[in-house]
Design a protein around this motif. Sequence first.
Motif, PDB file in Angstrom:
ATOM      1  N   ASP A 280       5.915  -1.444 -19.511  1.00 42.96           N
ATOM      2  CA  ASP A 280       5.722  -1.841 -20.910  1.00 42.96           C
ATOM      3  C   ASP A 280       6.157  -0.735 -21.860  1.00 42.96           C
ATOM      4  OD1 ASP A 280       4.732  -4.317 -20.182  1.00 42.96           O
ATOM      5  OD2 ASP A 280       2.634  -3.682 -20.305  1.00 42.96           O
ATOM      6  N   HIS A 281       5.786   0.517 -21.549  1.00 47.34           N
ATOM      7  CA  HIS A 281       6.176   1.636 -22.405  1.00 47.34           C
ATOM      8  C   HIS A 281       7.694   1.834 -22.363  1.00 47.34           C
ATOM      9  CE1 HIS A 281       5.726   5.235 -24.737  1.00 47.34           C
ATOM     10  NE2 HIS A 281       6.308   5.957 -23.803  1.00 47.34           N
ATOM     11  N   TYR A 282       8.284   1.688 -21.199  1.00 47.49           N
ATOM     12  CA  TYR A 282       9.733   1.811 -21.059  1.00 47.49           C
ATOM     13  C   TYR A 282      10.448   0.780 -21.934  1.00 47.49           C
ATOM     14  CZ  TYR A 282      14.334   1.930 -18.925  1.00 47.49           C
ATOM     15  OH  TYR A 282      15.690   2.016 -18.717  1.00 47.49           O
ATOM     16  N   MET A 283       9.956  -0.446 -21.915  1.00 49.46           N
ATOM     17  CA  MET A 283      10.572  -1.496 -22.723  1.00 49.46           C
ATOM     18  C   MET A 283      10.440  -1.190 -24.214  1.00 49.46           C
ATOM     19  SD  MET A 283      11.924  -3.328 -20.460  1.00 49.46           S
ATOM     20  CE  MET A 283      12.504  -4.726 -21.373  1.00 49.46           C
ATOM     21  N   GLU A 284       9.306  -0.630 -24.629  1.00 47.31           N
ATOM     22  CA  GLU A 284       9.135  -0.229 -26.028  1.00 47.31           C
ATOM     23  C   GLU A 284      10.142   0.850 -26.393  1.00 47.31           C
ATOM     24  OE1 GLU A 284       5.134   0.965 -26.996  1.00 47.31           O
ATOM     25  OE2 GLU A 284       4.297  -0.741 -25.921  1.00 47.31           O
TER      26      GLU A 284
ATOM     27  N   SER B  91       0.850  -1.194   0.000  1.00 43.36           N
ATOM     28  CA  SER B  91       0.000   0.000   0.000  1.00 43.36           C
ATOM     29  C   SER B  91       0.883   1.240   0.000  1.00 43.36           C
ATOM     30  CB  SER B  91      -0.911   0.003   1.229  1.00 43.36           C
ATOM     31  OG  SER B  91      -0.136   0.090   2.402  1.00 43.36           O
ATOM     32  N   GLY B  92       0.259   2.388  -0.162  1.00 46.48           N
ATOM     33  CA  GLY B  92       0.992   3.641  -0.126  1.00 46.48           C
ATOM     34  C   GLY B  92       1.374   4.191  -1.489  1.00 46.48           C
ATOM     35  N   MET B  93       1.018   3.505  -2.555  1.00 50.14           N
ATOM     36  CA  MET B  93       1.367   3.965  -3.901  1.00 50.14           C
ATOM     37  C   MET B  93       0.138   4.420  -4.689  1.00 50.14           C
ATOM     38  SD  MET B  93       4.636   3.743  -4.099  1.00 50.14           S
ATOM     39  CE  MET B  93       4.899   3.935  -5.831  1.00 50.14           C
ATOM     40  N   GLU B  94      -0.989   4.554  -4.004  1.00 52.89           N
ATOM     41  CA  GLU B  94      -2.227   4.903  -4.695  1.00 52.89           C
ATOM     42  C   GLU B  94      -2.117   6.215  -5.468  1.00 52.89           C
ATOM     43  OE1 GLU B  94      -2.119   4.176  -1.384  1.00 52.89           O
ATOM     44  OE2 GLU B  94      -3.107   2.227  -1.310  1.00 52.89           O
ATOM     45  N   MET B  95      -1.412   7.193  -4.903  1.00 59.98           N
ATOM     46  CA  MET B  95      -1.309   8.492  -5.558  1.00 59.98           C
ATOM     47  C   MET B  95      -0.586   8.378  -6.907  1.00 59.98           C
ATOM     48  SD  MET B  95       0.072  12.130  -4.108  1.00 59.98           S
ATOM     49  CE  MET B  95      -1.104  12.085  -2.767  1.00 59.98           C
ATOM     50  N   ALA B  96       0.441   7.549  -6.991  1.00 60.43           N
ATOM     51  CA  ALA B  96       1.161   7.371  -8.251  1.00 60.43           C
ATOM     52  C   ALA B  96       0.224   6.820  -9.316  1.00 60.43           C
ATOM     53  CB  ALA B  96       2.355   6.438  -8.055  1.00 60.43           C
ATOM     54  N   TYR B  97      -0.613   5.865  -8.947  1.00 62.01           N
ATOM     55  CA  TYR B  97      -1.561   5.303  -9.904  1.00 62.01           C
ATOM     56  C   TYR B  97      -2.662   6.296 -10.247  1.00 62.01           C
ATOM     57  CZ  TYR B  97       0.774   0.851  -9.466  1.00 62.01           C
ATOM     58  OH  TYR B  97       1.714  -0.137  -9.508  1.00 62.01           O
ATOM     59  N   ASP B  98      -3.053   7.131  -9.276  1.00 64.44           N
ATOM     60  CA  ASP B  98      -4.034   8.182  -9.553  1.00 64.44           C
ATOM     61  C   ASP B  98      -3.485   9.167 -10.579  1.00 64.44           C
ATOM     62  OD1 ASP B  98      -5.748   7.034  -7.712  1.00 64.44           O
ATOM     63  OD2 ASP B  98      -5.332   8.514  -6.128  1.00 64.44           O
ATOM     64  N   TYR B  99      -2.219   9.553 -10.427  1.00 63.45           N
ATOM     65  CA  TYR B  99      -1.591  10.470 -11.378  1.00 63.45           C
ATOM     66  C   TYR B  99      -1.549   9.859 -12.774  1.00 63.45           C
ATOM     67  CZ  TYR B  99       0.288  13.224  -7.439  1.00 63.45           C
ATOM     68  OH  TYR B  99       0.447  13.986  -6.321  1.00 63.45           O
ATOM     69  N   THR B 100      -1.210   8.587 -12.847  1.00 64.97           N
ATOM     70  CA  THR B 100      -1.153   7.909 -14.141  1.00 64.97           C
ATOM     71  C   THR B 100      -2.531   7.858 -14.790  1.00 64.97           C
ATOM     72  OG1 THR B 100       0.699   6.564 -13.400  1.00 64.97           O
ATOM     73  CG2 THR B 100      -0.485   5.767 -15.310  1.00 64.97           C
ATOM     74  N   GLU B 101      -3.539   7.558 -14.014  1.00 69.90           N
ATOM     75  CA  GLU B 101      -4.905   7.519 -14.551  1.00 69.90           C
ATOM     76  C   GLU B 101      -5.356   8.898 -15.015  1.00 69.90           C
ATOM     77  OE1 GLU B 101      -8.222   5.994 -16.072  1.00 69.90           O
ATOM     78  OE2 GLU B 101      -6.523   4.843 -15.259  1.00 69.90           O
ATOM     79  N   GLN B 102      -4.991   9.935 -14.284  1.00 70.74           N
ATOM     80  CA  GLN B 102      -5.322  11.293 -14.692  1.00 70.74           C
ATOM     81  C   GLN B 102      -4.652  11.631 -16.022  1.00 70.74           C
ATOM     82  OE1 GLN B 102      -4.218  14.204 -11.790  1.00 70.74           O
ATOM     83  NE2 GLN B 102      -5.345  15.843 -12.791  1.00 70.74           N
ATOM     84  N   ALA B 103      -3.384  11.256 -16.180  1.00 74.20           N
ATOM     85  CA  ALA B 103      -2.679  11.496 -17.439  1.00 74.20           C
ATOM     86  C   ALA B 103      -3.336  10.719 -18.574  1.00 74.20           C
ATOM     87  CB  ALA B 103      -1.207  11.097 -17.308  1.00 74.20           C
ATOM     88  N   ARG B 104      -3.765   9.495 -18.293  1.00 80.70           N
ATOM     89  CA  ARG B 104      -4.423   8.666 -19.308  1.00 80.70           C
ATOM     90  C   ARG B 104      -5.701   9.339 -19.817  1.00 80.70           C
ATOM     91  NH1 ARG B 104      -3.996   4.118 -16.857  1.00 80.70           N
ATOM     92  NH2 ARG B 104      -2.385   3.251 -18.184  1.00 80.70           N
ATOM     93  N   LYS B 105      -6.423  10.002 -18.942  1.00 80.43           N
ATOM     94  CA  LYS B 105      -7.673  10.676 -19.309  1.00 80.43           C
ATOM     95  C   LYS B 105      -7.448  11.914 -20.161  1.00 80.43           C
ATOM     96  CE  LYS B 105     -10.300   9.029 -15.350  1.00 80.43           C
ATOM     97  NZ  LYS B 105     -10.983   9.398 -14.097  1.00 80.43           N
ATOM     98  N   HIS B 106      -6.241  12.465 -20.147  1.00 83.06           N
ATOM     99  CA  HIS B 106      -5.945  13.685 -20.906  1.00 83.06           C
ATOM    100  C   HIS B 106      -5.798  13.440 -22.406  1.00 83.06           C
ATOM    101  CE1 HIS B 106      -4.236  15.980 -17.210  1.00 83.06           C
ATOM    102  NE2 HIS B 106      -5.526  15.793 -17.140  1.00 83.06           N
ATOM    103  N   GLY B 107      -5.580  12.219 -22.812  1.00 81.11           N
ATOM    104  CA  GLY B 107      -5.373  11.978 -24.232  1.00 81.11           C
ATOM    105  C   GLY B 107      -5.352  10.513 -24.561  1.00 81.11           C
ATOM    106  N   LYS B 108      -4.976  10.218 -25.789  1.00 79.03           N
ATOM    107  CA  LYS B 108      -4.962   8.837 -26.268  1.00 79.03           C
ATOM    108  C   LYS B 108      -3.561   8.230 -26.240  1.00 79.03           C
ATOM    109  CE  LYS B 108      -8.959   9.475 -29.220  1.00 79.03           C
ATOM    110  NZ  LYS B 108      -9.948   8.624 -28.642  1.00 79.03           N
ATOM    111  N   GLY B 109      -2.560   9.029 -25.929  1.00 79.74           N
ATOM    112  CA  GLY B 109      -1.188   8.536 -25.909  1.00 79.74           C
ATOM    113  C   GLY B 109      -0.845   7.824 -24.615  1.00 79.74           C
ATOM    114  N   GLU B 110       0.367   7.357 -24.558  1.00 82.40           N
ATOM    115  CA  GLU B 110       0.869   6.677 -23.361  1.00 82.40           C
ATOM    116  C   GLU B 110       0.944   7.667 -22.197  1.00 82.40           C
ATOM    117  OE1 GLU B 110       2.091   3.506 -21.186  1.00 82.40           O
ATOM    118  OE2 GLU B 110       1.579   3.415 -23.305  1.00 82.40           O
ATOM    119  N   PRO B 111       0.410   7.310 -21.026  1.00 77.79           N
ATOM    120  CA  PRO B 111       0.467   8.242 -19.901  1.00 77.79           C
ATOM    121  C   PRO B 111       1.888   8.384 -19.354  1.00 77.79           C
ATOM    122  CG  PRO B 111      -0.564   6.190 -19.230  1.00 77.79           C
ATOM    123  CD  PRO B 111      -0.334   6.098 -20.703  1.00 77.79           C
TER     124      PRO B 111
END
Length: 66
Positions: free
Chosen positions: A56-60, A18-38
């Motif tokens: 996955d994106h880092y590996m790409e 636990s304790g990483m919820e904010m990082a995932y919230d930020y990623t989800e917010q970025a995902r909502k801003h557009g169609k590209g990789e957050p």
Amino acid sequence: PTAIKKIPISIEVKGRKSGMEMAYDYTEQARKHGKGEPVVFFRADRKEWITMISLDHYMELLKKWK
């Protein structure tokens, strides 16, 4: 040593129950801003900027970097 010669980075891996919820919230917010990789950029006062992307994106990006 061979990996460091090919990809000159220093890696630290952290897994938390636990304790990483904010990082995932930020990623989800970025995902909502557009169609590209957050991608999330963040920093504390007077600290360097940090960038967060999915593994996955880092590996790409590594595959394209070669």
